[in-house]
Motif scaffolding. Structure first.
Motif, PDB file in Angstrom:
ATOM      1  N   THR A  13       2.947  -3.127  -5.385  1.00  0.00           N
ATOM      2  CA  THR A  13       3.438  -1.592  -5.210  1.00  0.00           C
ATOM      3  C   THR A  13       5.034  -1.223  -5.308  1.00  0.00           C
ATOM      4  OG1 THR A  13       2.028  -1.363  -3.399  1.00  0.00           O
ATOM      5  CG2 THR A  13       4.338   0.025  -3.182  1.00  0.00           C
ATOM      6  N   VAL A  41       2.131   3.340  -6.578  1.00  0.00           N
ATOM      7  CA  VAL A  41       1.372   2.102  -6.707  1.00  0.00           C
ATOM      8  C   VAL A  41       0.157   2.317  -7.670  1.00  0.00           C
ATOM      9  CG1 VAL A  41      -0.184   1.622  -5.310  1.00  0.00           C
ATOM     10  CG2 VAL A  41       1.678   2.257  -4.251  1.00  0.00           C
ATOM     11  N   GLY A 102       1.033  -0.982  -0.921  1.00  0.00           N
ATOM     12  CA  GLY A 102       0.521   0.409  -0.519  1.00  0.00           C
ATOM     13  C   GLY A 102       0.735   1.359   0.083  1.00  0.00           C
ATOM     14  N   GLN A 216      -3.150   6.119  -1.071  1.00  0.00           N
ATOM     15  CA  GLN A 216      -4.713   5.483  -1.798  1.00  0.00           C
ATOM     16  C   GLN A 216      -5.095   5.745  -3.248  1.00  0.00           C
ATOM     17  OE1 GLN A 216      -7.507   6.782   0.943  1.00  0.00           O
ATOM     18  NE2 GLN A 216      -8.804   5.958   0.539  1.00  0.00           N
ATOM     19  N   GLU A 220      -9.489   3.125  -4.810  1.00  0.00           N
ATOM     20  CA  GLU A 220      -9.228   1.831  -3.102  1.00  0.00           C
ATOM     21  C   GLU A 220      -9.543   2.448  -2.247  1.00  0.00           C
ATOM     22  OE1 GLU A 220      -7.233  -1.100  -4.317  1.00  0.00           O
ATOM     23  OE2 GLU A 220      -7.949  -0.541  -6.347  1.00  0.00           O
ATOM     24  N   PRO A 223      -5.044   1.721   2.704  1.00  0.00           N
ATOM     25  CA  PRO A 223      -4.066   0.701   3.369  1.00  0.00           C
ATOM     26  C   PRO A 223      -4.333   0.137   4.655  1.00  0.00           C
ATOM     27  CG  PRO A 223      -2.468   1.701   2.273  1.00  0.00           C
ATOM     28  CD  PRO A 223      -3.979   2.594   2.084  1.00  0.00           C
TER      29      PRO A 223
END
Length: 654
Positions: A13, A41, A102, A216, A220, A223
């Motif tokens: 990130t 990200v 993230g 996100q 994934e 976070p």
């Protein structure tokens, strides 16, 4: 990346904000001088606007975000409402920002300067365009995105807004939340949303708003957001302390010590997630910010090699991560062949849909031998054979690639061919035209780059040692040792240019010498490919004025038609290139020359808070008091961050 932006980096990130802490969405292409701002990200921009207004106007910057600061912990600035000398500001705004994995967090504090309660209308315009990084650096290329849909919906509790991007099975989100919740969320007519608060600090009192943007990426989990920028900064500081612990910095050379410390801190921030052969979670060096915050084989291997005497854990993670992505079959569009080590791994939308070939891309002739070099060096450095035993099948496959698909058996050298959909050049100088003759003409046909042959020689010798001492295979060891010796004899016959007393940059498809005088010769010293007499001649030649700028050795010597001080690979100065040269000079006993290179790089780092960028312009040191930056350089780069550690290895604290 322009110095008008402040970078905050943590793993996969990073965020780039302007001097007032805003993200404006400018810098739409790599050619833009400012570069892209935003929250990024996994190869996508998850925030494209983050713009503050107070009482309907953009505030004035009283103290800008520290654009030259070396630290990565937080961005801070002080703002005031617009006014004149006769109207002192009614309030002051303090912004503090940080990133975690993230997540982008900000604390906005509004401090009243009046002896009575104050009313302030604060608005934050936010948007997420989810632009793939390859679109931002695409050099005017466009990509069709049929069926793509963006949505912007307020959260049920009213504490923020969720931005969503869908394209087929692909789905990415950014969720912006605030505490306290905004009084209202407004549409802007541009797709962005405006979060609005009416704040009323008491007399000389203050009010805070805590803001979070959680990215996100596709596939994934959501976070975990830190509570504040201070918490995010503490988390990063703990990682930096872990990296710095146990590394003895040279007390007799404080400038080199500062560069090493800065490099260690940057390496701590640049670690990105990866998986090993058994699915184990790893963290490996990401190549650089803003364009390459991902696993690049060559970059991670060289970074790990530079740091090996000090941070062997980098190699212990990098090697299995690359073993897990090693090619097992031929894939034409990805330049994959059995045994080949990956060049680049990407996670973005365009890679997912095959619109760029870099999801897993193998267009590198040198990552495979460097994998073997690092495996042998790690085993020798640590005295622990466990990793070499575990990765024996991968190492043998890598040797097999070098001998077969790589060209050592059929052509006598490692060879690559231009990839129309990817990289034309597949050694470390991978820009178009980087492999050239002295007159600037490009090499044609299959290319045999000099530096890669040095890596192959070192890889064969180190793997022969592993076969003899760890794998108990004397026959295989003898085969590799003889192959290495034959390569050395062949190279000095075919690449050496007697008229120049210097090796050619490459051989072209016809076996003709590509005769530019280039810094790659220094890599041959590092790998030990040249005889002592030739090596000493090359080492001294690299310190002559056409090569040595005073800030380091140029990629191409000045005075040739190919030379350009602002070219990416044809006249610039690369710190990692110079680190390899310094190690090579020391290997051949040229310690004065190694110290000269080290002093030059340390002097360059000292002008920038101890940090070395990816690349510098190739102007003479006397042309300007500080190094002239290359326009599109990665500001943070793992190889450059580790370069001071390589200098420490080469020259100690002298």
């Amino acid at each position: 990346m322009s110095d008008r932006h402040r970078l905050l980096v943590r793993g996969r990130t990073f965020v780039a904000v302007g001097t007032g802490g805003d993200i404006s969405g400018v810098g739409q292409t790599r050619g833009a001088a400012a570069g892209p701002d935003g929250l990024f990200v996994r190869d996508a921009r998850h925030l494209s606007r983050w713009q503050l207004t107070v009482d309907g106007a953009v505030p004035e910057i009283l103290t800008p975000v520290e654009t030259s600061a070396a630290a990565a912990d937080a961005a801070r600035c002080v703002l005031v409402p617009r006014g004149g000398r006769q109207e002192p500001p009614a309030y002051t705004l303090f912004r503090e920002q940080a990133v975690a994995d993230g997540v982008f967090v900000e604390t906005l504090r509004v401090l009243s300067n009046r002896p009575v309660p104050t009313r302030v209308v604060v608005a934050l315009t936010v948007d997420a365009d989810f632009t793939d990084q390859f679109e931002l650096r695409a050099d005017h290329r466009t990509y069709a995105k049929s069926g793509a849909v963006r949505s912007r919906l307020p959260l049920d509790g009213g504490e923020g807004v969720e931005f969503t991007y869908r394209r087929g099975e692909w789905c990415s989100r950014t969720t912006v939340t605030a505490d306290p919740a905004p009084d209202g969320i407004e549409e802007t007519g541009t797709g962005a949303r405006r979060l609005v608060w009416t704040l009323e600090p008491d007399a000389h009192g203050s009010v805070e708003v805590a803001l979070r943007a959680a990215a996100q990426p596709h596939g994934e989990p959501e976070p975990r957001a830190p509570e504040s920028p201070a918490q995010a900064a503490r988390q990063l500081a703990a990682i930096e302390e872990e990296y710095a612990s146990g590394v003895a910095l040279p007390a007799t050379w404080p400038e080199l010590a500062a560069a090493c410390a800065r490099g260690l801190a940057d390496l701590a921030a640049l670690q990105v997630p990866a998986k090993g052969p058994d699915g184990e979670e790893l963290r490996v060096p990401g190549a650089g910010v803003p364009w390459f915050l991902t696993l690049l084989g060559r970059d991670a291997l060289l970074t790990s090699l530079f740091a090996l005497p000090y941070l062997p854990g980098l190699a212990a993670a990098t090697l299995p991560a690359l073993a897990a992505t090693q090619a097992t079959e031929a894939v034409e569009g990805a330049v994959a062949q059995p045994g080949k080590i990956v060049h680049e791994v990407r996670h973005g939308e365009l890679a997912h849909f095959g619109q760029v070939p870099f999801g897993r891309y193998y267009g590198s002739v040198d990552a495979t031998p460097l994998f073997l070099v690092l495996l042998g060096a790690y085993t020798e450095q640590t005295g622990d054979p466990a990793l070499a035993r575990r990765l024996q099948p991968h190492a043998r496959a890598a040797v097999g690639w070098m001998l077969d698909h790589g060209g050592l058996t059929s052509r006598g050298y490692l060879v690559y061919r231009a990839d129309e959909g990817g990289l034309a050049n597949q050694n470390w100088k991978d820009s178009p035209g980087a492999i050239c003759s002295a007159d600037g003409g490009r090499a044609t046909g299959p290319v045999m780059a000099a530096g890669a042959q040095g890596y192959a020689y070192d890889a064969l010798r180190r793997t022969a040692w592993l076969a003899r001492t760890v794998w108990d295979d004397e026959v295989y060891a003898d085969l590799l040792a003889q192959t290495a010796a034959d390569l050395r004899d062949r190279f000095q016959r075919d690449f050496w240019m007697p008229r120049h007393g210097f090796p050619a940059l490459a051989l072209d498809g016809e076996g003709h010498q590509v005769d530019a005088l280039a810094s790659d010769a220094g890599h041959l010293l590092w790998s030990g490919l040249l005889d002592k007499e030739y090596g000493e001649a090359v080492g001294r030649r690299l310190l002559e004025r056409d090569f040595f700028s005073g800030w380091g050795v140029r990629t191409v010597a000045a005075g040739q038609a190919a030379f350009h001080p602002l070219s990416y690979h044809r006249g610039s100065v690369w710190p990692h290139d110079n680190a390899l040269i310094a190690l090579g000079l020391a290997r051949y006993g040229l310690h004065d020359e190694a110290r000269a290179v080290a002093r030059a790089l340390v002097a360059a780092a000292t002008t920038a808070g101890g940090r070395l960028p990816e690349v510098l312009a190739g102007y003479d040191k006397g042309a300007y008091p500080v190094p002239v930056p290359y326009p599109h350089s990665c500001v943070w780069e793992s190889r450059s961050a580790a370069a001071p550690l390589a200098l420490l290895t080469a020259v100690g604290g002298a």
